[in-house]
Design a protein around this motif. Sequence first.
Motif, mmCIF file in Angstrom:
data_model
loop_
_atom_site.group_PDB
_atom_site.id
_atom_site.type_symbol
_atom_site.label_atom_id
_atom_site.label_comp_id
_atom_site.label_asym_id
_atom_site.label_seq_id
_atom_site.Cartn_x
_atom_site.Cartn_y
_atom_site.Cartn_z
ATOM 1 N N SER A 40 32.797 26.768 48.242
ATOM 2 C CA SER A 40 32.139 27.610 47.737
ATOM 3 C C SER A 40 32.979 28.869 47.558
ATOM 4 O O SER A 40 33.017 29.809 48.267
ATOM 5 C CB SER A 40 30.826 28.169 48.429
ATOM 6 O OG SER A 40 29.980 27.094 48.705
ATOM 7 N N PRO A 41 33.690 29.085 46.327
ATOM 8 C CA PRO A 41 34.541 30.015 46.118
ATOM 9 C C PRO A 41 34.148 31.499 46.369
ATOM 10 O O PRO A 41 33.024 31.881 45.752
ATOM 11 C CB PRO A 41 35.230 29.868 44.699
ATOM 12 C CG PRO A 41 34.815 28.576 44.533
ATOM 13 C CD PRO A 41 33.646 28.221 45.203
ATOM 14 N N ALA B 218 33.376 34.778 45.657
ATOM 15 C CA ALA B 218 33.604 35.592 44.439
ATOM 16 C C ALA B 218 34.121 37.199 44.698
ATOM 17 O O ALA B 218 34.759 37.538 44.052
ATOM 18 C CB ALA B 218 32.298 35.815 43.445
ATOM 19 N N GLY B 219 33.440 37.640 45.647
ATOM 20 C CA GLY B 219 33.649 39.045 46.305
ATOM 21 C C GLY B 219 35.258 39.210 46.672
ATOM 22 O O GLY B 219 35.910 40.098 46.282
ATOM 23 N N ARG C 8 40.060 28.730 44.045
ATOM 24 C CA ARG C 8 39.268 28.701 42.954
ATOM 25 C C ARG C 8 39.182 27.063 42.816
ATOM 26 O O ARG C 8 38.194 26.487 42.599
ATOM 27 C CB ARG C 8 39.506 29.055 41.526
ATOM 28 C CG ARG C 8 39.069 30.660 41.629
ATOM 29 C CD ARG C 8 39.498 31.372 40.336
ATOM 30 N NE ARG C 8 38.971 32.507 40.075
ATOM 31 C CZ ARG C 8 39.333 33.599 39.256
ATOM 32 N NH1 ARG C 8 40.649 33.275 38.800
ATOM 33 N NH2 ARG C 8 38.722 34.752 39.151
ATOM 34 N N ILE D 135 37.656 37.008 45.793
ATOM 35 C CA ILE D 135 38.470 36.806 44.708
ATOM 36 C C ILE D 135 38.824 38.039 43.884
ATOM 37 O O ILE D 135 39.735 38.277 43.418
ATOM 38 C CB ILE D 135 37.927 35.455 43.995
ATOM 39 C CG1 ILE D 135 38.175 34.291 44.691
ATOM 40 C CG2 ILE D 135 38.768 35.234 42.480
ATOM 41 C CD1 ILE D 135 37.715 32.978 44.315
ATOM 42 N N ALA D 136 37.537 38.458 43.625
ATOM 43 C CA ALA D 136 37.758 39.739 42.856
ATOM 44 C C ALA D 136 38.588 40.983 43.427
ATOM 45 O O ALA D 136 39.276 41.479 42.553
ATOM 46 C CB ALA D 136 35.900 40.334 42.445
ATOM 47 N N GLU E 166 42.030 39.787 43.042
ATOM 48 C CA GLU E 166 42.512 40.258 41.650
ATOM 49 C C GLU E 166 42.818 41.568 41.475
ATOM 50 O O GLU E 166 43.808 42.015 41.003
ATOM 51 C CB GLU E 166 41.559 39.723 40.582
ATOM 52 C CG GLU E 166 41.402 38.298 40.675
ATOM 53 C CD GLU E 166 40.235 37.973 39.504
ATOM 54 O OE1 GLU E 166 39.288 38.522 39.387
ATOM 55 O OE2 GLU E 166 40.207 36.743 38.937
#
Length: 562
Positions: free
Chosen positions: A357-358, A360-361, A352, A363-364, A367
């Motif tokens: 361009s972090p 998102a998919g 992040r 990173i989720a 998590e």
Amino acid sequence: MADTKEPSRDLIPVRMLAQYAYCRRLAYMEWVQGEFAYNAEVVDGAHKHRNVDKPSKRTRPPKGGDAEGPGDVIHARSVMLSDAKLGLVARMDLLEVDGGVATPIEYKRGTTPQTPTGTYPDHVVQVCAQGLILRANGYACTGGIIYYVGSKQRVRVDFDEQTVSMTMQMIGEMREMASRDAMPPPLVDSPKCPRCSLVGICMPDETNLLGGASTQRGITKDQVRRMYPIRDDAVPVYVQDQGARVSKSGDCIHVKTADETRKIRLIDVSELTVFGNVQITTQTIRELCGRDIPICYMTYGGWFVGMTRGLASKNIGLRIGQHLAYSKTSSRMAIAREIVSGKIKNSITMLRRNHGSPPAGKIAEMEGFAQRALAARQYDALLGIEGMAARLYFSEFSGMLKSDSAAFDFEGRNRRPPKDPVNAMLSFLYAMLTRQATVTASKVGLDPYLGYLHMPKHGKPALALDLIEEFRPLVADSTCLTLVNTGEISESDVVRSDFGVALTAEGRRTVIRAYERRMDASVMHPLLGYGASYRRILETQARLLSRHILGEIAAYPAFRTR
């Protein structure tokens, strides 16, 4: 069968009895666990004791004559006496014997306190215990003297029935405390703590904040005081010039190379790390061991191969607890889950912060892995979660690199040997971090080779590898990114061969400088609410692990930055 209450049969040093009267936890840590540390007050006290710490060569009246005669006073410095029945041993700063009546004199560094008695209870207990030893050795002793160096004033302490009763009670209580496995709880918001030399080991506020049902003392994060420096003044010294020689002269070490000789004060050295063929004189090794300054040995290429330091920590109870925690699957898994989850969350933070361009998919998904790690019940499942999260993280690592040079392209993690400059830097940085964690674990009193996430294996510092997991992204990976993105390192700092890629000597110097800057950088500990250097936070985490192992805090809390 061996008696598990061995410490209770030892002679109690009267100084430890005074520590008990001052703080039960301090006495337990120093006498039972063998912990000790210097601070400014300890050093100053030793300096002000320097004259009375020298034993008298002979004990006689100053002008000769009969020691029992009127007006003849014997003065003796640093007198050692003991009594098995009392179970006490004392080194008395000064002993005056006048007409057969002995008076112990105890030196204290401070000024006379503004109390009704003109002294403190722990000082009274200390001098009274000395008086009891003198009585047991056949002397008449009706009172003692406490001499406050700061105000140059003597305070008389009469050994009346109340004072003797209080001292005898302290002796019994201390023996009973030493026979228990549990350490007394820390003081709460006490003004004694900031001045204590063991505050960084005891961690009173942190333990009170994180403690379990038996030790939790109801304080909040806002009440946690940072009672030790953000970073140490002493720093690591690195020597990688082949053929260099490290010697000692006075209070300095001398690093001699073909081009120069560096002179470094020993007080400024936290550890000595040598690469490859570097010679260290026996006198230097002995001095560093005596000062508990570790010597770390690296191969020329940067692999950590061993360490020399003084005697290991005396806190055998901590190492026993470490082994007991490993023997219980539930305890071992609880620690390992926190480590893996913390590492994954810190990896997410790196993406992040640094990715153009972090993703998102991904990173989720990471998590989700962090949450699954906390719920894992099987060791193999936990390792699988850690491996899948690492693959996701390194699949996006190139997005955090900003160099235009094709030399620093990154297509995935590889090692043994590294096949590109980025992986060469990462491997070297992980080795440096492992060395630091090994030193830290040993300093705390833990066995660096018995881990919880990394299974024990011959020659593998498993606990050190456990400790660095949370710091791999934040220290090693961050340092690598900084070196590449700022152009601090170039293609000329690596050497390529058919077998892989390695850093040159100058390249290692560049990486070491960047690594040390990162280790000295201040970061907020979100759980404890104060800032410290990464080097200090690494030690804090090791000490929090020790507090958990000893049962003082309910769970090991992984370090997770925001």
